[in-house]
Write a protein that holds these residues in place. Structure first.
Motif, PDB file in Angstrom:
ATOM      1  N   LYS A   1       0.806  -1.225   0.000  1.00  0.00           N
ATOM      2  CA  LYS A   1       0.000   0.000   0.000  1.00  0.00           C
ATOM      3  C   LYS A   1       0.841   1.279   0.000  1.00  0.00           C
ATOM      4  N   PRO A   2       1.876   1.394   0.819  1.00  0.00           N
ATOM      5  CA  PRO A   2       2.694   2.604   0.738  1.00  0.00           C
ATOM      6  C   PRO A   2       3.380   2.776  -0.618  1.00  0.00           C
ATOM      7  N   VAL A   3       3.729   1.668  -1.284  1.00  0.00           N
ATOM      8  CA  VAL A   3       4.372   1.758  -2.600  1.00  0.00           C
ATOM      9  C   VAL A   3       3.385   2.351  -3.611  1.00  0.00           C
ATOM     10  N   THR A   4       2.150   1.848  -3.605  1.00  0.00           N
ATOM     11  CA  THR A   4       1.128   2.367  -4.508  1.00  0.00           C
ATOM     12  C   THR A   4       0.820   3.825  -4.199  1.00  0.00           C
ATOM     13  N   SER A   5       0.828   4.171  -2.927  1.00  0.00           N
ATOM     14  CA  SER A   5       0.575   5.556  -2.532  1.00  0.00           C
ATOM     15  C   SER A   5       1.666   6.483  -3.049  1.00  0.00           C
ATOM     16  N   VAL A   6       2.915   6.029  -2.991  1.00  0.00           N
ATOM     17  CA  VAL A   6       4.015   6.813  -3.560  1.00  0.00           C
ATOM     18  C   VAL A   6       3.816   6.992  -5.061  1.00  0.00           C
TER      19      VAL A   6
ATOM     20  N   SER B   1      -9.675  -1.126   3.838  1.00  0.00           N
ATOM     21  CA  SER B   1     -10.405  -1.431   2.606  1.00  0.00           C
ATOM     22  C   SER B   1      -9.494  -1.663   1.412  1.00  0.00           C
ATOM     23  N   VAL B   2     -10.162  -1.977   0.300  1.00  0.00           N
ATOM     24  CA  VAL B   2      -9.492  -2.142  -0.988  1.00  0.00           C
ATOM     25  C   VAL B   2      -9.285  -0.802  -1.695  1.00  0.00           C
ATOM     26  N   GLY B   3      -9.445   0.301  -0.967  1.00  0.00           N
ATOM     27  CA  GLY B   3      -9.304   1.622  -1.576  1.00  0.00           C
ATOM     28  C   GLY B   3      -7.990   1.823  -2.296  1.00  0.00           C
ATOM     29  N   ILE B   4      -6.907   1.264  -1.778  1.00  0.00           N
ATOM     30  CA  ILE B   4      -5.606   1.480  -2.421  1.00  0.00           C
ATOM     31  C   ILE B   4      -5.415   0.512  -3.590  1.00  0.00           C
TER      32      ILE B   4
ATOM     33  N   GLY C   1      -2.521  -3.315  -5.961  1.00  0.00           N
ATOM     34  CA  GLY C   1      -1.833  -2.191  -5.321  1.00  0.00           C
ATOM     35  C   GLY C   1      -2.030  -2.170  -3.824  1.00  0.00           C
ATOM     36  N   GLY C   2      -2.986  -2.954  -3.340  1.00  0.00           N
ATOM     37  CA  GLY C   2      -3.227  -3.022  -1.910  1.00  0.00           C
ATOM     38  C   GLY C   2      -2.529  -4.161  -1.225  1.00  0.00           C
ATOM     39  N   GLY C   3      -2.001  -5.150  -1.984  1.00  0.00           N
ATOM     40  CA  GLY C   3      -1.390  -6.271  -1.291  1.00  0.00           C
ATOM     41  C   GLY C   3      -0.712  -7.304  -2.152  1.00  0.00           C
TER      42      GLY C   3
END
Length: 390
Positions: A53-58, A166-169, A256-258
């Motif tokens: 998740k932090p990778v996708t957020s970046v 959630s699956v938001g990311i 992107g979440g996991g």
């Protein structure tokens, strides 16, 4: 770590600690494959699940810095299938008890306030997701297909009303694809994993790393992904995903979440990039101002104040949530030694990382046991490290 391995609670584990960018401690113990007696080593490849998740957020914040999106942008601007959103009415007992609601923003997707959920949470929406097998697992179809199906379900609550893991990311991963014109695996490889030199990290286990891929274990008798299950197995290390039969040998869904797998040294490069303000080894991914913004609390209070009923990878009291990770607001209320501003997240297989701006620490812990709520390894690890600081 050794105590957990000796008690057959963890198959094996490793921990890596850097302070001021220098290695302060590393230890490994136990096995990556119990039946084959293969050791859990520094180059063992593990499932990091939600530490993706932090990778996708970046990735999304890189697009923000390029002026291609903004955080208050409705999700439907980029994914039109979300244009007509509905949310469950309060007290709903059926999935069709809904009302019209606003479209979630990108910011709400990133901070778990969009109204999405996970099948392992309690509630009407999670139950429907479980019935439909609506997950973003490694072989569940394309990210576009999964996201399109998600758009046919109502939200658990109107966006912004609550916090629910959630699956938001995962949805943000699809946003990255739509905005960039690249598949998420390609964007990661070109823009994040490649520049940071994370050579063993990907959605599919690299061919030259397959002999180093760990098995996954669970202490549960049933589904290893069921966080709220009370039924324990008679075998504390029940094999649930063999390294030579795993869906991660040929992933189709770029979650992107996991969805990522990788090594502890690879993830430390990512953690150090966060701690250093967006750059490591001469490669700058983000501005330090953007990283500082990401690692602030983006909620109106702590997670507990937003009435969550969901599972979370962290305590909720005294913990805020930033862009893709948790933020320590008050270590006392979180009941765990730490520094104000610690930024962290974990994964379903009990992996964990945090960066500490006060003590210039980056810490990554790897093991392979699901669910991550099985044992209190994370607060114990933080307590041990803070007890060792001078």
């Amino acid at each position: 770590m050794q105590g957990y391995v000796d008690a057959r609670k963890l198959p094996g584990a490793s921990v890596l600690i850097l302070q001021d960018g220098l290695e302060a401690y590393f230890h490994q113990t136990g096995l990556r494959d119990v039946a084959a007696h293969l050791p859990f080593e520094r180059d063992t490849v593990a499932r990091i699940y939600s530490m993706t998740k932090p990778v996708t957020s970046v990735a999304l914040m890189m697009l923000l810095e390029e002026g291609r999106i903004h955080l208050d942008q409705p999700l439907s601007d980029i994914l039109p299938e979300f244009a007509e959103c509905r949310a469950l009415v309060q007290g709903a007992t059926r999935i069709d008890q809904t009302k019209p609601c606003a479209v979630p923003t990108l910011h709400q997707c990133l901070t778990h306030t969009a109204g999405f959920s996970y099948p392992f949470n309690p509630g009407v929406l999670p139950d429907e997701m479980a019935a439909r097998k609506l997950v973003f697992s490694a072989r569940s179809g394309s990210l576009a297909e999964r996201t399109a199906e998600l758009s046919t379900l109502p939200l658990a609550f109107p966006p912004g009303e609550r916090w629910e893991y959630s699956v938001g990311i995962d949805v943000i991963g699809r946003v990255v694809e739509a905005v960039s014109g690249q598949s998420l695996d390609r964007f990661f490889a070109d823009r994040i994993i490649g520049p940071l030199g994370m050579r063993d990290t990907a959605f599919t286990v690299p061919m030259d790393a397959r002999d180093r891929f760990a098995c996954l274990y669970t202490p549960l008798a049933g589904d290893a992904m069921e966080f709220n299950a009370a039924e324990k197995s008679s075998e504390t290390l029940r094999l649930t995903d063999r390294s030579d039969k795993s869906p991660y040998l040929d992933a189709q869904t770029f979650s992107g979440g996991g969805g990522l797998v990788g090594t502890i040294d690879d993830y430390m490069k990512f953690a150090e990039m966060l701690r250093r303000g967006g750059s490591i080894g001469g490669d700058r991914l983000l501005s330090p101002h953007t990283l500082s913004f990401m690692m602030r609390n983006h909620l109106r209070g702590d997670i507990a104040s937003m009435g969550p009923t969901s599972f979370a990878e962290q305590p909720m009291d005294g913990m805020g949530f930033g862009i893709g990770g948790a933020v320590v607001l008050d270590p006392g209320r979180a009941r765990c030694p730490g520094s104000v501003g610690d930024f962290s997240w974990g994964g379903m297989a009990s992996t964990f990382f945090w960066v500490d701006p006060v003590h210039a620490l980056s810490v990554v812990f790897f093991t392979q046991l699901s669910p991550s709520s099985s044992y209190p390894v994370r607060p114990q690890l933080k307590a041990l490290i803070h007890g060792a600081l001078q």
